[in-house]
Design a protein around this motif. Sequence first.
Motif, PDB file in Angstrom:
ATOM      1  N   MET A 165       0.952  -1.223  -0.072  1.00 33.56           N
ATOM      2  CA  MET A 165       0.043   0.084   0.038  1.00 33.56           C
ATOM      3  C   MET A 165       0.978   1.117   0.096  1.00 33.56           C
ATOM      4  O   MET A 165       0.511   2.313  -0.910  1.00 33.56           O
ATOM      5  N   GLN A 213       5.048  -9.658   2.873  1.00 31.09           N
ATOM      6  CA  GLN A 213       4.747  -8.330   3.593  1.00 31.09           C
ATOM      7  C   GLN A 213       5.157  -8.674   4.960  1.00 31.09           C
ATOM      8  O   GLN A 213       4.518  -9.437   5.637  1.00 31.09           O
ATOM      9  N   GLY A 249       1.647  -6.531   6.832  1.00 35.30           N
ATOM     10  CA  GLY A 249       0.474  -6.295   5.557  1.00 35.30           C
ATOM     11  C   GLY A 249      -0.619  -5.515   6.301  1.00 35.30           C
ATOM     12  O   GLY A 249      -0.863  -6.022   7.597  1.00 35.30           O
ATOM     13  N   LYS A 250      -1.362  -4.669   5.652  1.00 35.28           N
ATOM     14  CA  LYS A 250      -2.431  -3.795   6.586  1.00 35.28           C
ATOM     15  C   LYS A 250      -3.832  -4.360   5.979  1.00 35.28           C
ATOM     16  O   LYS A 250      -4.088  -4.692   5.039  1.00 35.28           O
ATOM     17  N   GLY A 251      -4.793  -4.822   6.958  1.00 36.32           N
ATOM     18  CA  GLY A 251      -5.946  -5.094   6.776  1.00 36.32           C
ATOM     19  C   GLY A 251      -7.036  -3.956   7.062  1.00 36.32           C
ATOM     20  O   GLY A 251      -6.407  -2.924   7.601  1.00 36.32           O
ATOM     21  N   TYR A 280      -0.434 -10.710  -2.993  1.00 37.41           N
ATOM     22  CA  TYR A 280      -0.558  -9.388  -2.063  1.00 37.41           C
ATOM     23  C   TYR A 280      -0.087  -8.165  -3.193  1.00 37.41           C
ATOM     24  O   TYR A 280       0.873  -8.018  -3.633  1.00 37.41           O
ATOM     25  N   MET A 281      -1.258  -7.535  -3.465  1.00 39.84           N
ATOM     26  CA  MET A 281      -1.160  -6.579  -4.828  1.00 39.84           C
ATOM     27  C   MET A 281      -1.824  -5.313  -4.257  1.00 39.84           C
ATOM     28  O   MET A 281      -2.858  -5.205  -3.806  1.00 39.84           O
ATOM     29  N   LYS A 295     -12.808 -16.960   4.963  1.00 40.42           N
ATOM     30  CA  LYS A 295     -12.318 -16.075   4.239  1.00 40.42           C
ATOM     31  C   LYS A 295     -11.081 -16.380   3.308  1.00 40.42           C
ATOM     32  O   LYS A 295     -10.260 -16.827   4.095  1.00 40.42           O
ATOM     33  N   VAL A 301      -5.314  -5.772  -2.525  1.00 43.70           N
ATOM     34  CA  VAL A 301      -5.971  -6.823  -2.514  1.00 43.70           C
ATOM     35  C   VAL A 301      -5.055  -7.897  -1.927  1.00 43.70           C
ATOM     36  O   VAL A 301      -3.844  -8.187  -2.495  1.00 43.70           O
TER      37      VAL A 301
END
Length: 319
Positions: A91, A113, A116-118, A133-134, A184, A206
């Motif tokens: 991101m 990552q 990685g951010k949620g 991870y895009m 999920k 995504v």
Amino acid sequence: MREQIVHLLKSRSDFLSGEEISREFNISRAGIWKNIQDLRQKGYDIEAVPHKGYRLVSIPDLLLSNEVLCGLHTKYVGKKIYYFDKLDTTMKEAFRLGMEGEKEGTIVIAEQQSHGKGRLGRIWESPKGKGIYMSLLLCPQLPLTEVPLMTLMSAVAICDAVRTLYDVVAEIKWPNDLLINGKKISGILTELNAESDRVKFLVIGVGINVNTTKSHLPEKATSLKLEIGKKIDRIKLLQIILEKFEFWYEQCLADGFDGVLQQWKTWSCTLGREIVVSDGHRQTKGKAMDLDSYGRLIIKQEDGNRVAVMTGDVTLLKK
Ligand code: BTN
């Protein structure tokens, strides 16, 4: 040069002689050997047999840009790729590129990552080489009120790709989680840069659990590999996702969001269910009835009141 050698090797099922490579690229035998060694280093399995030449046995399980671009049928989505072995989060890199004026459709991919951010401040587990991870850069001319619809569009695009490629029932939990068998497999995070009340650019992040094993997954999550029962070709999946993104995005730009909303409702596992939505402060309980034209979830509460919810996390209650 290396990419071109791979391309040439791919065009042959049999051996390609050193002489042919040498002629095609005007390089020495030593030069070819150096490139072949570099490719092997990257994970390409290339057989070398004296008097016969070289044969490509397999490509590495990596989302290398040349592999993603080879056979990608889009006009601009994914046509420029920034590929990283490791990033804290894609991101941040995509946002930086957006600020520099990078063109629409550009993507940032990382094999891993570290942060990685949620959504809602959560962490997105991103084990090396297992997922996709895009972050995708888009520049739609939209008012801010329509940004949530772009997130719904993204969920539809990913759901469409998964349903096209595999024999599974992928469903969307409001607003943009992708579930298989109630668990999920994918999440979407949208960040934006805006001026007055218009979007300058969007970064759509995504995350997909593709070949992720149970030990790397949070509770209530699954991976495509676990659901389908075999290893997934991440390159093929990414290509189809990019193609579906372009298809749905162009449809939204040309005809508005009605088509996306319609498709979202068809693939939703939220509508018609008793749910609780929590936005961190407040909980809203009731039956999920519909989406409004801004993508808000309409909930009918026990007292019959209808409320429109803008953001939050949905828990599906027992059927
Ligand atoms: C969610 O909470 O469901 C959204 C998860 C989004 C994860 C993706 S992985 C690629 C991109 N980079 C990040 O740090 N987050 C998004």
